[in-house]
Write an enzyme that holds these catalytic residues in place. Sequence first.
Site, mmCIF file in Angstrom:
data_model
loop_
_atom_site.group_PDB
_atom_site.id
_atom_site.type_symbol
_atom_site.label_atom_id
_atom_site.label_comp_id
_atom_site.label_asym_id
_atom_site.label_seq_id
_atom_site.Cartn_x
_atom_site.Cartn_y
_atom_site.Cartn_z
ATOM 1 N N LYS A 111 0.859 -1.182 0.000
ATOM 2 C CA LYS A 111 0.000 0.000 0.000
ATOM 3 C C LYS A 111 0.891 1.226 0.000
ATOM 4 O O LYS A 111 2.049 1.160 0.441
ATOM 5 C CB LYS A 111 -0.881 0.013 1.249
ATOM 6 C CG LYS A 111 -2.106 0.885 1.108
ATOM 7 C CD LYS A 111 -3.236 0.153 0.420
ATOM 8 C CE LYS A 111 -4.467 1.016 0.292
ATOM 9 N NZ LYS A 111 -5.610 0.220 -0.182
HETATM 10 P P1 NAD Z 1 -13.080 7.933 -2.209
HETATM 11 O O1 NAD Z 1 -12.039 8.938 -1.900
HETATM 12 O O2 NAD Z 1 -13.553 7.790 -3.611
HETATM 13 O O3 NAD Z 1 -14.388 8.222 -1.288
HETATM 14 C C1 NAD Z 1 -14.342 8.347 0.103
HETATM 15 C C2 NAD Z 1 -15.719 8.792 0.601
HETATM 16 O O4 NAD Z 1 -15.722 8.779 2.030
HETATM 17 C C3 NAD Z 1 -16.117 10.215 0.188
HETATM 18 O O5 NAD Z 1 -17.497 10.246 -0.126
HETATM 19 C C4 NAD Z 1 -15.852 11.035 1.459
HETATM 20 O O6 NAD Z 1 -16.651 12.204 1.549
HETATM 21 C C5 NAD Z 1 -16.254 10.016 2.513
HETATM 22 N N1 NAD Z 1 -15.694 10.299 3.841
HETATM 23 C C6 NAD Z 1 -14.415 10.605 4.169
HETATM 24 N N2 NAD Z 1 -14.321 10.819 5.490
HETATM 25 C C7 NAD Z 1 -15.556 10.627 5.996
HETATM 26 C C8 NAD Z 1 -16.106 10.702 7.313
HETATM 27 N N3 NAD Z 1 -15.348 11.028 8.363
HETATM 28 N N4 NAD Z 1 -17.429 10.420 7.477
HETATM 29 C C9 NAD Z 1 -18.200 10.102 6.417
HETATM 30 N N5 NAD Z 1 -17.737 10.014 5.159
HETATM 31 C C10 NAD Z 1 -16.436 10.281 4.954
HETATM 32 O O7 NAD Z 1 -12.526 6.556 -1.629
HETATM 33 P P2 NAD Z 1 -12.917 5.066 -2.107
HETATM 34 O O8 NAD Z 1 -11.976 4.664 -3.162
HETATM 35 O O9 NAD Z 1 -14.383 4.980 -2.345
HETATM 36 O O10 NAD Z 1 -12.512 4.231 -0.804
HETATM 37 C C11 NAD Z 1 -13.388 4.105 0.312
HETATM 38 C C12 NAD Z 1 -12.914 2.948 1.192
HETATM 39 O O11 NAD Z 1 -12.906 1.739 0.426
HETATM 40 C C13 NAD Z 1 -11.488 3.082 1.746
HETATM 41 O O12 NAD Z 1 -11.405 2.478 3.009
HETATM 42 C C14 NAD Z 1 -10.661 2.295 0.754
HETATM 43 O O13 NAD Z 1 -9.434 1.846 1.297
HETATM 44 C C15 NAD Z 1 -11.610 1.147 0.475
HETATM 45 N N6 NAD Z 1 -11.340 0.441 -0.778
HETATM 46 C C16 NAD Z 1 -11.303 1.105 -1.966
HETATM 47 C C17 NAD Z 1 -11.068 0.392 -3.146
HETATM 48 C C18 NAD Z 1 -11.094 1.053 -4.496
HETATM 49 O O14 NAD Z 1 -11.054 0.324 -5.504
HETATM 50 N N7 NAD Z 1 -11.200 2.363 -4.603
HETATM 51 C C19 NAD Z 1 -10.843 -0.994 -3.086
HETATM 52 C C20 NAD Z 1 -10.888 -1.640 -1.854
HETATM 53 C C21 NAD Z 1 -11.152 -0.907 -0.709
#
Ligand code: NAD
Length: 425
Positions: A111
């Site tokens: 990561k």
């Molecule tokens: P992103 O940046 O696209 O979206 C994050 C979202 O979370 C946004 O809507 C933001 O406003 C919201 N957020 C942030 N802090 C917050 C809080 N304190 N309270 C409420 N909402 C809050 O990120 P993403 O890619 O959608 O990733 C989200 C999660 O999924 C992370 O934990 C990431 O590690 C995990 N993840 C992502 C992927 C991927 O393919 N993008 C794959 C596996 C896991």
Amino acid sequence: MAEPLIKKKESLYLRALKQWQKAADIIDLDYSVRTILSQPKNEIVIHFPVKMDSGEMRLYSGYRIQHNNILGPYKGGIRYHPQVDRDEVKALAAWMTFKCALVDIPFGGAKGGVTVNPAELTENELMRLTRRFTHALGSNIGPDYDIPAPDVGTNARTMVWMMDTFMNAQTAIQRNSQRHVVTGKTLTCGGSLGREKATGQGLVFVLRSWADENNVSLSDMKFAIQGFGNVGSNSALLLEKRGAKIVALQDENATLYNEQGIDCQALSKYVDEHRTIAGFPGAEVVNKSEFFALPVDAIIPAALENQINKDTAKQIKARVIIEAANGPTTEDADIILKDKGIVVIPDILANVGGVSVSFFEWVQNKTSAQWSLQEVDHKLGNKMRQAFHRTLEEAKAHNVDLRTAAYIVALKKIQTAYQERGIFP
Ligand code: NAD
């Protein structure tokens, strides 16, 4: 004893360690494998300068942590967020090792991240930051060595900048065969159909398997989703398509509730324009602290770590939690949820769709192929169902929760690889 004035932040890496060591105890994991997995193989910390549009120079800190590569090249996302630190990236890297082993793809775990709020930077500043960080990583990443992907605060555009920077630093002969140094790219630059929605799509496949096992229909379920970024929005749209009601949504700026269901298609268009769910007219605004107490059947945390803690866990009325985010549930919350009989479909299973389609993208790049969306979805569905059933079997065999069972599946595979290869020299 008096409360300490400065409270030490709970180590996320320690939490990850405790999670898999619980499973390791159950299967009596080989001591050498346990020791190797207890620390990442490499921890790269880079402090690098970036020129702002104003001409000012700022120093940023970036990380790439390579946890384990016994099963294949290191693989894992790059996060841009103000909270990024070495401990967080270490935990996220370790989780990647277990995810890839669980879903049976030939990658290890890594990561990366930069401590930055991307919302405060202009497009040009973000590009310079990404290119400078990628250049500083140098040969610590590579298409057959360590392959980054998007995570919180990064996206397909970030990946294309990384790819372009990496390719430009290669010799002319090698340059064009290096696109698979990153995954999650735009379609034009070598991305895969279905990668954008892959994490949400994978989550829905797992949830359907759980629902089938429990004779539940997704169309009868009400959901609360925290986060409306890549994972949250795609999960919401796909569930809505299956007839489920998304009644509550939360992002950094607002918490929305509509008992009749929020129109996620319309919300998605709204977010494209406004970058937030705040101000969307199709739901009422509720207090942030009420989110976890809302009357729903399922909660999908799809934002950041530690959101389900001992306080919020007590409020939860849902029957099932599907962890789209990495590490959303604290250790004490896990115990509370278990006591309340709430099922947790763990992160290392629920969100593994993203890295699965990243693997498909990597294979397509290596073979100069372009698979159809149906082919990608079909392959992803098979991977997710198999991972779910392997996890369920271990849960039944050892009478443990799904989190521990998922680690058992992953650890058994990693242990077998070490047993077959032996430890060098
Ligand atoms: P992103 O940046 O696209 O979206 C994050 C979202 O979370 C946004 O809507 C933001 O406003 C919201 N957020 C942030 N802090 C917050 C809080 N304190 N309270 C409420 N909402 C809050 O990120 P993403 O890619 O959608 O990733 C989200 C999660 O999924 C992370 O934990 C990431 O590690 C995990 N993840 C992502 C992927 C991927 O393919 N993008 C794959 C596996 C896991």
